[in-house]
Design a protein around this motif. Structure first.
Motif, PDB file in Angstrom:
ATOM      1  N   VAL A 155      20.222  74.074  37.290  1.00  0.00           N
ATOM      2  CA  VAL A 155      18.791  74.299  37.108  1.00  0.00           C
ATOM      3  C   VAL A 155      18.548  75.079  35.827  1.00  0.00           C
ATOM      4  CG1 VAL A 155      16.715  75.370  38.087  1.00  0.00           C
ATOM      5  CG2 VAL A 155      18.410  74.301  39.601  1.00  0.00           C
ATOM      6  N   ALA A 156      17.576  74.627  35.060  1.00  0.00           N
ATOM      7  CA  ALA A 156      17.077  75.391  33.910  1.00  0.00           C
ATOM      8  C   ALA A 156      15.680  75.875  34.272  1.00  0.00           C
ATOM      9  CB  ALA A 156      17.036  74.527  32.655  1.00  0.00           C
ATOM     10  N   ARG A 157      15.505  77.162  34.304  1.00  0.00           N
ATOM     11  CA  ARG A 157      14.197  77.702  34.634  1.00  0.00           C
ATOM     12  C   ARG A 157      13.204  77.418  33.520  1.00  0.00           C
ATOM     13  NH1 ARG A 157      17.914  81.606  36.497  1.00  0.00           N
ATOM     14  NH2 ARG A 157      17.799  81.919  38.775  1.00  0.00           N
ATOM     15  N   ALA A 158      11.922  77.492  33.831  1.00  0.00           N
ATOM     16  CA  ALA A 158      10.880  77.250  32.833  1.00  0.00           C
ATOM     17  C   ALA A 158      11.135  78.121  31.610  1.00  0.00           C
ATOM     18  CB  ALA A 158       9.511  77.556  33.431  1.00  0.00           C
ATOM     19  N   GLY A 159      11.174  77.479  30.445  1.00  0.00           N
ATOM     20  CA  GLY A 159      11.393  78.200  29.205  1.00  0.00           C
ATOM     21  C   GLY A 159      12.834  78.597  28.953  1.00  0.00           C
ATOM     22  N   GLY A 160      13.750  78.239  29.854  1.00  0.00           N
ATOM     23  CA  GLY A 160      15.151  78.631  29.708  1.00  0.00           C
ATOM     24  C   GLY A 160      16.070  77.434  29.589  1.00  0.00           C
ATOM     25  N   GLU A 161      17.351  77.654  29.865  1.00  0.00           N
ATOM     26  CA  GLU A 161      18.327  76.581  29.831  1.00  0.00           C
ATOM     27  C   GLU A 161      19.294  76.732  30.988  1.00  0.00           C
ATOM     28  OE1 GLU A 161      20.370  76.849  26.064  1.00  0.00           O
ATOM     29  OE2 GLU A 161      21.928  78.147  26.913  1.00  0.00           O
ATOM     30  N   GLY A 162      19.933  75.621  31.341  1.00  0.00           N
ATOM     31  CA  GLY A 162      20.947  75.619  32.389  1.00  0.00           C
ATOM     32  C   GLY A 162      22.271  75.161  31.815  1.00  0.00           C
ATOM     33  N   GLN A 163      23.359  75.765  32.265  1.00  0.00           N
ATOM     34  CA  GLN A 163      24.683  75.493  31.728  1.00  0.00           C
ATOM     35  C   GLN A 163      25.525  74.726  32.745  1.00  0.00           C
ATOM     36  OE1 GLN A 163      26.022  76.163  28.800  1.00  0.00           O
ATOM     37  NE2 GLN A 163      24.631  77.633  27.829  1.00  0.00           N
ATOM     38  N   PRO A 164      25.680  73.411  32.566  1.00  0.00           N
ATOM     39  CA  PRO A 164      26.572  72.666  33.475  1.00  0.00           C
ATOM     40  C   PRO A 164      28.028  73.117  33.383  1.00  0.00           C
ATOM     41  CG  PRO A 164      25.076  71.186  32.319  1.00  0.00           C
ATOM     42  CD  PRO A 164      24.952  72.526  31.657  1.00  0.00           C
ATOM     43  N   THR A 165      28.475  73.483  32.173  1.00  0.00           N
ATOM     44  CA  THR A 165      29.860  73.938  31.997  1.00  0.00           C
ATOM     45  C   THR A 165      29.856  75.215  31.154  1.00  0.00           C
ATOM     46  OG1 THR A 165      30.106  72.432  30.088  1.00  0.00           O
ATOM     47  CG2 THR A 165      30.883  71.640  32.216  1.00  0.00           C
ATOM     48  N   PRO A 166      29.544  76.352  31.758  1.00  0.00           N
ATOM     49  CA  PRO A 166      29.513  77.604  30.994  1.00  0.00           C
ATOM     50  C   PRO A 166      30.870  77.978  30.406  1.00  0.00           C
ATOM     51  CG  PRO A 166      29.369  78.020  33.358  1.00  0.00           C
ATOM     52  CD  PRO A 166      29.193  76.544  33.169  1.00  0.00           C
ATOM     53  N   GLU A 167      31.945  77.378  30.923  1.00  0.00           N
ATOM     54  CA  GLU A 167      33.278  77.649  30.404  1.00  0.00           C
ATOM     55  C   GLU A 167      33.582  76.906  29.118  1.00  0.00           C
ATOM     56  OE1 GLU A 167      32.249  75.943  32.955  1.00  0.00           O
ATOM     57  OE2 GLU A 167      33.853  74.896  34.003  1.00  0.00           O
ATOM     58  N   GLY A 168      32.704  75.983  28.697  1.00  0.00           N
ATOM     59  CA  GLY A 168      32.948  75.187  27.500  1.00  0.00           C
ATOM     60  C   GLY A 168      33.940  74.071  27.770  1.00  0.00           C
ATOM     61  N   ARG A 169      34.608  73.613  26.728  1.00  0.00           N
ATOM     62  CA  ARG A 169      35.607  72.554  26.902  1.00  0.00           C
ATOM     63  C   ARG A 169      36.722  73.059  27.805  1.00  0.00           C
ATOM     64  NH1 ARG A 169      36.662  70.177  20.758  1.00  0.00           N
ATOM     65  NH2 ARG A 169      34.467  70.084  20.120  1.00  0.00           N
ATOM     66  N   HIS A 170      37.111  72.230  28.765  1.00  0.00           N
ATOM     67  CA  HIS A 170      38.124  72.678  29.714  1.00  0.00           C
ATOM     68  C   HIS A 170      38.759  71.501  30.436  1.00  0.00           C
ATOM     69  CE1 HIS A 170      34.607  72.037  32.263  1.00  0.00           C
ATOM     70  NE2 HIS A 170      35.430  71.962  33.299  1.00  0.00           N
ATOM     71  N   ARG A 171      39.815  71.798  31.160  1.00  0.00           N
ATOM     72  CA  ARG A 171      40.430  70.869  32.113  1.00  0.00           C
ATOM     73  C   ARG A 171      40.145  71.371  33.517  1.00  0.00           C
ATOM     74  NH1 ARG A 171      44.949  70.855  28.307  1.00  0.00           N
ATOM     75  NH2 ARG A 171      45.327  68.734  27.546  1.00  0.00           N
ATOM     76  N   ASP A 172      40.293  70.482  34.487  1.00  0.00           N
ATOM     77  CA  ASP A 172      40.160  70.875  35.877  1.00  0.00           C
ATOM     78  C   ASP A 172      41.518  71.025  36.569  1.00  0.00           C
ATOM     79  OD1 ASP A 172      37.471  70.857  35.499  1.00  0.00           O
ATOM     80  OD2 ASP A 172      37.033  69.242  36.904  1.00  0.00           O
ATOM     81  N   GLY A 173      42.596  70.681  35.862  1.00  0.00           N
ATOM     82  CA  GLY A 173      43.919  70.798  36.457  1.00  0.00           C
ATOM     83  C   GLY A 173      44.217  69.717  37.471  1.00  0.00           C
ATOM     84  N   VAL A 174      43.689  68.487  37.243  1.00  0.00           N
ATOM     85  CA  VAL A 174      43.857  67.371  38.163  1.00  0.00           C
ATOM     86  C   VAL A 174      44.363  66.155  37.389  1.00  0.00           C
ATOM     87  CG1 VAL A 174      42.081  68.253  39.713  1.00  0.00           C
ATOM     88  CG2 VAL A 174      41.430  66.670  37.882  1.00  0.00           C
ATOM     89  N   THR A 175      44.423  65.008  38.062  1.00  0.00           N
ATOM     90  CA  THR A 175      44.802  63.766  37.380  1.00  0.00           C
ATOM     91  C   THR A 175      43.562  63.050  36.849  1.00  0.00           C
ATOM     92  OG1 THR A 175      46.747  63.510  38.785  1.00  0.00           O
ATOM     93  CG2 THR A 175      45.979  61.545  37.622  1.00  0.00           C
ATOM     94  N   LEU A 176      42.623  62.756  37.734  1.00  0.00           N
ATOM     95  CA  LEU A 176      41.393  62.065  37.354  1.00  0.00           C
ATOM     96  C   LEU A 176      40.204  62.961  37.656  1.00  0.00           C
ATOM     97  CD1 LEU A 176      39.975  59.307  36.526  1.00  0.00           C
ATOM     98  CD2 LEU A 176      39.754  58.906  38.985  1.00  0.00           C
ATOM     99  N   VAL A 177      39.295  63.075  36.694  1.00  0.00           N
ATOM    100  CA  VAL A 177      38.041  63.790  36.920  1.00  0.00           C
ATOM    101  C   VAL A 177      36.900  62.803  36.693  1.00  0.00           C
ATOM    102  CG1 VAL A 177      37.934  64.669  34.540  1.00  0.00           C
ATOM    103  CG2 VAL A 177      36.655  65.816  36.346  1.00  0.00           C
ATOM    104  N   SER A 178      35.901  62.851  37.565  1.00  0.00           N
ATOM    105  CA  SER A 178      34.781  61.926  37.453  1.00  0.00           C
ATOM    106  C   SER A 178      33.472  62.678  37.635  1.00  0.00           C
ATOM    107  CB  SER A 178      34.884  60.816  38.508  1.00  0.00           C
ATOM    108  OG  SER A 178      34.615  61.328  39.800  1.00  0.00           O
TER     109      SER A 178
END
Length: 256
Positions: free
Chosen positions: A162-185
């Motif tokens: 969620v991005a609040r009114a006048g703000g922003e929302g961060q789907p990946t606040p960690e930036g570029r990363h891996r999930d430590g799995v084989t397939l990510v979807s």
């Protein structure tokens, strides 16, 4: 919970393919060669033979998510639930596993490595939804291009950022990363009043392999997590006086 060990078997045509459908062939080839594949919404819908009302029903599960207190502590408004399944591609059997904390391994998400995160479990209605089982079954056939396993562990994360009114929302606040799995979807379920949220997949040494804004529900982005990094740009409200949201289903697979 009673549903934690319940098993499901979807119809054979959605889980056990006598002949590999074109959508699966294309995804497997792309993943094997480049490590990433974008399956357009129309292709996903056609593959499942699903109707608009089925996707609308599926989207209602995102109205029953819980606050992610770990993200909130870092200033990100995110709702989610979490659950695990075992998947046997050869038979299509999908069995929900007991609820456990979510832990990401070393060399993956830098914000939460080896941190036990406790999230509310998936709802009974969500677990029983045929579209969820169809999505996981599809992933089970696609992942065969990356590794062979008689059984896979599917970790399922319905997210709302969620991005609040006048703000922003961060789907990946960690930036570029891996999930430590084989397939990510990442399957787009819906967006409302949102701009941004561009999904990008990168080679480990930096070059961008694919970048796209998932803007049509049922768009599905796949990547080989062992040899790529991924991230999503912030979302902001199109109408700055109103909040914005981005709903996705993130599902990962690792050998059991």
């Amino acid at each position: 919970m009673d549903e934690s060990t319940e098993s499901f078997r979807a119809p054979a045509e959605t889980t056990v393919f006598q002949e590999c459908p074109p959508a699966v062939v294309a995804a497997r080839e792309s993943l094997a060669s480049t490590g990433v594949h974008l399956m357009p919404a129309a292709t996903v819908r056609a593959h499942f033979g699903s109707r608009e009302e089925e996707w609308a029903r599926f989207a209602t599960h995102w109205e029953d998510l819980s606050q992610d207190r770990y993200a909130s502590a870092r200033g990100t408004c995110r709702l989610r639930r979490y659950g695990q399944f075992s998947l046997t591609p050869a038979t299509g059997e999908l069995t929900q596993l007991p609820d456990t904390p979510f832990v990401q391994p070393d060399s993956s998400n830098p914000l939460y490595v080896d941190v036990d995160r406790h999230f509310d479990p998936l709802t009974t209605a969500f677990v029983a939804d045929p579209l969820l089982r169809s999505v996981v079954a599809l992933l089970g056939h696609v992942v065969g291009a990356l590794d062979s396993a008689a059984c896979w562990i599917a970790k399922v994360h319905p997210f709302r950022v969620v991005a609040r009114a006048g703000g922003e929302g961060q789907p990946t606040p960690e930036g570029r990363h891996r999930d430590g799995v084989t397939l990510v979807s990442s399957l787009l379920v819906g967006r409302n009043n949102a701009i941004g949220g561009r999904s990008s997949v990168f080679a480990p040494d930096g070059p961008e392999l694919l970048s796209a804004t998932l803007d049509e529900p049922a768009s599905l982005l796949l990547s080989d997590d062992r040899r790529t990094l991924h991230g999503v740009s912030p979302i902001r409200p199109l109408d700055p006086s109103q909040p914005a949201r981005r709903d996705v289903l993130v599902t990962t697979l690792t050998p059991a």
